[in-house]
Motif scaffolding. Structure first.
Motif, short mmCIF file in Angstrom:
data_model
loop_
_atom_site.label_atom_id
_atom_site.label_comp_id
_atom_site.label_asym_id
_atom_site.label_seq_id
_atom_site.Cartn_x
_atom_site.Cartn_y
_atom_site.Cartn_z
N LEU A 87 0.88 -1.18 0.00
CA LEU A 87 0.00 0.00 0.00
C LEU A 87 0.91 1.21 0.00
O LEU A 87 1.94 1.20 0.68
CB LEU A 87 -0.82 0.07 1.29
CG LEU A 87 -1.95 -0.91 1.55
CD1 LEU A 87 -2.58 -0.60 2.90
CD2 LEU A 87 -3.00 -0.85 0.46
N THR A 88 0.53 2.22 -0.75
CA THR A 88 1.34 3.43 -0.64
C THR A 88 0.47 4.64 -0.34
O THR A 88 -0.63 4.80 -0.88
CB THR A 88 2.20 3.71 -1.89
OG1 THR A 88 3.02 4.86 -1.63
CG2 THR A 88 1.39 3.98 -3.15
N TYR A 89 0.97 5.45 0.56
CA TYR A 89 0.36 6.76 0.83
C TYR A 89 0.43 7.52 -0.49
O TYR A 89 1.40 7.37 -1.23
CB TYR A 89 1.23 7.42 1.92
CG TYR A 89 0.68 8.68 2.56
CD1 TYR A 89 -0.66 9.01 2.52
CD2 TYR A 89 1.55 9.54 3.24
CE1 TYR A 89 -1.13 10.16 3.14
CE2 TYR A 89 1.09 10.68 3.87
CZ TYR A 89 -0.26 10.99 3.81
OH TYR A 89 -0.71 12.13 4.41
N VAL A 147 3.07 -0.44 -6.76
CA VAL A 147 2.03 -0.95 -5.86
C VAL A 147 0.84 -1.48 -6.67
O VAL A 147 0.31 -2.56 -6.40
CB VAL A 147 1.62 0.19 -4.89
CG1 VAL A 147 0.32 -0.11 -4.17
CG2 VAL A 147 2.73 0.42 -3.87
N GLY A 148 0.45 -0.73 -7.70
CA GLY A 148 -0.68 -1.15 -8.55
C GLY A 148 -0.36 -2.47 -9.25
O GLY A 148 -1.21 -3.36 -9.33
N TYR A 149 0.86 -2.61 -9.71
CA TYR A 149 1.28 -3.83 -10.41
C TYR A 149 1.17 -5.05 -9.50
O TYR A 149 0.82 -6.14 -9.94
CB TYR A 149 2.73 -3.63 -10.89
CG TYR A 149 3.31 -4.83 -11.57
CD1 TYR A 149 3.03 -5.11 -12.91
CD2 TYR A 149 4.15 -5.70 -10.87
CE1 TYR A 149 3.56 -6.23 -13.53
CE2 TYR A 149 4.68 -6.83 -11.49
CZ TYR A 149 4.38 -7.08 -12.81
OH TYR A 149 4.90 -8.19 -13.43
N HIS A 150 1.47 -4.85 -8.22
CA HIS A 150 1.43 -5.98 -7.27
C HIS A 150 0.07 -6.14 -6.58
O HIS A 150 -0.02 -6.79 -5.55
CB HIS A 150 2.54 -5.82 -6.22
CG HIS A 150 3.91 -6.08 -6.79
ND1 HIS A 150 4.40 -7.34 -7.02
CD2 HIS A 150 4.86 -5.23 -7.22
CE1 HIS A 150 5.61 -7.27 -7.55
NE2 HIS A 150 5.92 -5.99 -7.69
N GLY A 151 -0.95 -5.53 -7.13
CA GLY A 151 -2.31 -5.75 -6.61
C GLY A 151 -2.70 -4.83 -5.46
O GLY A 151 -3.80 -4.97 -4.89
N GLY A 152 -1.82 -3.87 -5.12
CA GLY A 152 -2.09 -3.00 -3.97
C GLY A 152 -2.80 -1.71 -4.36
O GLY A 152 -3.25 -1.55 -5.49
N LEU A 159 -4.37 1.93 -11.58
CA LEU A 159 -5.02 0.77 -10.92
C LEU A 159 -5.00 0.96 -9.40
O LEU A 159 -6.00 0.72 -8.72
CB LEU A 159 -4.27 -0.52 -11.26
CG LEU A 159 -4.37 -1.08 -12.69
CD1 LEU A 159 -3.59 -2.40 -12.78
CD2 LEU A 159 -5.82 -1.31 -13.06
N ALA A 160 -3.83 1.39 -8.90
CA ALA A 160 -3.70 1.58 -7.44
C ALA A 160 -4.64 2.68 -6.95
O ALA A 160 -5.30 2.54 -5.90
CB ALA A 160 -2.26 1.92 -7.08
N LEU A 161 -4.73 3.76 -7.71
CA LEU A 161 -5.60 4.87 -7.31
C LEU A 161 -7.07 4.48 -7.41
O LEU A 161 -7.88 4.81 -6.54
CB LEU A 161 -5.33 6.10 -8.18
CG LEU A 161 -4.05 6.86 -7.83
CD1 LEU A 161 -3.58 7.71 -9.00
CD2 LEU A 161 -4.26 7.74 -6.60
N ALA A 164 4.82 8.69 -8.88
CA ALA A 164 3.99 7.84 -9.76
C ALA A 164 4.64 6.47 -9.91
O ALA A 164 3.94 5.45 -10.01
CB ALA A 164 3.85 8.51 -11.12
N ALA A 165 5.96 6.41 -9.89
CA ALA A 165 6.66 5.12 -10.05
C ALA A 165 6.32 4.19 -8.88
O ALA A 165 6.14 2.98 -9.07
CB ALA A 165 8.16 5.35 -10.13
N ILE A 166 6.22 4.72 -7.68
CA ILE A 166 5.89 3.88 -6.51
C ILE A 166 4.42 3.45 -6.57
O ILE A 166 4.08 2.29 -6.30
CB ILE A 166 6.19 4.64 -5.19
CG1 ILE A 166 7.67 5.03 -5.10
CG2 ILE A 166 5.76 3.83 -3.97
CD1 ILE A 166 8.65 3.89 -5.23
N LYS A 167 3.56 4.36 -6.98
CA LYS A 167 2.14 3.99 -7.12
C LYS A 167 2.02 2.88 -8.17
O LYS A 167 1.23 1.95 -8.03
CB LYS A 167 1.30 5.21 -7.53
CG LYS A 167 1.20 6.29 -6.46
CD LYS A 167 0.24 7.38 -6.90
CE LYS A 167 0.08 8.47 -5.85
NZ LYS A 167 1.18 9.44 -5.79
#
Ligand code: 13P
Ligand code: SF4
Length: 367
Positions: free
Chosen positions: A138-140, A151-156, A358-360, A145-148
């Motif tokens: 999960l990311t705050y 996270v999105g890639y790994h289902g988070g 995806l993450a957002l 954008a790279a961290i989001k």
């Protein structure tokens, strides 16, 4: 993109805007807004300066501003009065025809810079080797954008300070463990609030590339990235003791980016939206010490003369990067749209855009 990267691509503001008087700048911005009409939207975060917030079409906390960006389909230009990660979020959530402008490219966030792509990949490799694959990242939203995207890639999913509890609780139902980036304090405060004891929380140090935990690794439920907000870390337990001694009737309200000990000893904690709503709902004559960024505290003091409000830390400064957005930069950005040569466009690359979205969206669907 780190603050250093941003500074290297930031163009110098033309002398004209430096020299112009406040009145000149205000009238230029007003005129540009009038001419551009619905073509431009100005979202403003609560930490923005007073001189800037007066021009915001909408103000809000990070969640509200992300929701507004996702909902607006009319504005061709979004002039984001906030920091870089917020402008990136707006770029990810808007259509490809809409353009996002950050009036000053130096308006970064030191917390967002505490987790980069390379560090995150190393952490993931070590953590999944040590603890197994059953980890949800999960990311705050205060992250690049790279961290989001990671996270999105790994289902988070992303979280903000106003929905962190909901999102962490969802994540803990999905997988056995979570990795919370990049703010250890928001992660710790939220997980603790949900009943996860401190003994079940480990810390990942991205500089030393090591997991800091004393005990049986099987017990770890939450892995906290060792990042923090340099503004909110300035509120201390000593500040709380001093308020309790000198103003016994005063209530203390803080942002959850503050350290666990500070949040734990306060009366209330929450996002900027919650802080504003709490003060608005408070009785006349009530007394409040607020632990958050100084532009917002000053605005609350000004807007609520019938309540006694102070900063929890009497020596606080505003967030220096939020403060980069000022009248000259806003006037410059607006003029650049009028002149059809928009400056400081924020453009997230397509791959990161796809996975970060995806993450957002996982967050917005639950927000
Ligand atoms: P909020 O989402 O509570 O407005 O916090 C945002 C933030 O930390 C900006 O630094
Ligand atoms: Fe980043 Fe802290 Fe400033 Fe928010 S207040 S933008 S988290 S440095």
């Amino acid at each position: 993109m780190t603050i250093l990267d941003m500074m290297s691509i930031s163009t110098q503001i033309p002398e004209f805007y430096r020299q112009a008087t406040e009145e000149e700048l205000i009238s230029r911005i007003k005129e540009a807004k009038l001419k551009l009409g619905m073509k431009v939207m100005i979202p403003g975060h609560h930490y923005q300066r007073e001189e800037v917030i007066q021009f915001a079409d909408v103000t809000g906390d990070s969640l509200q501003l992300a929701q507004v960006a996702a909902a607006n389909k009319e504005a061709e230009y979004i002039v984001f009065c906030g920091v870089h990660f917020m402008a990136e979020t707006a770029d990810i959530l808007t259509t490809s025809e809409q353009k996002v402008i950050l009036p000053d490219m130096r308006a970064g966030c030191s917390m967002a810079d505490m987790a980069d792509d390379k560090q995150t990949k190393i952490a993931w490799e070590v953590l999944t080797t040590l603890l197994g694959e059953d980890i949800l990242p999960l990311t705050y939203v205060n992250s690049t954008a790279a961290i989001k995207s990671f996270v999105g890639y790994h289902g988070g999913a992303t979280v903000t300070s106003s929905n962190a509890k909901k999102m962490v609780s969802w994540a803990l139902q999905e997988r056995k463990r979570i990795l919370f980036l990049p703010d250890q304090h928001l992660g710790r405060n939220t997980a603790y609030d949900l009943g996860v004891p401190l003994e079940k929380m480990a810390v990942w140090d991205p500089i030393k590339e090591e997991l800091q935990y004393e005990g049986d690794l099987e017990e770890v439920v939450v892995i906290l990235w060792k990042g923090h907000c340099s503004v909110h870390e300035n509120f201390t337990v000593q500040n709380i003791q001093s308020v309790r001694e000198n103003h016994p009737k005063m209530k203390i309200i803080v942002h959850p980016e503050c350290r666990w000990e500070v949040v734990n000893q306060s009366d209330v904690s929450g996002s900027t939206k919650k802080i504003i709503e709490t003060i608005e709902a408070a009785e006349d004559g009530s007394e409040w010490a607020i632990g958050t960024e100084m532009n917002l505290v000053k605005r609350l003091i000004k807007n609520h003369p019938t309540k006694h409000i102070i900063s929890l830390n009497p020596n606080m400064c505003p967030c220096l990067t939020m403060n980069r957005i000022d009248l000259p930069h806003l006037a410059w950005a607006m003029d650049s749209i009028l002149n059809k040569e928009p400056i400081h466009l924020i453009e997230v690359n397509e791959k990161d855009k796809y996975y970060a979205r995806l993450a957002l969206e996982r967050m917005l669907a639950r927000a």
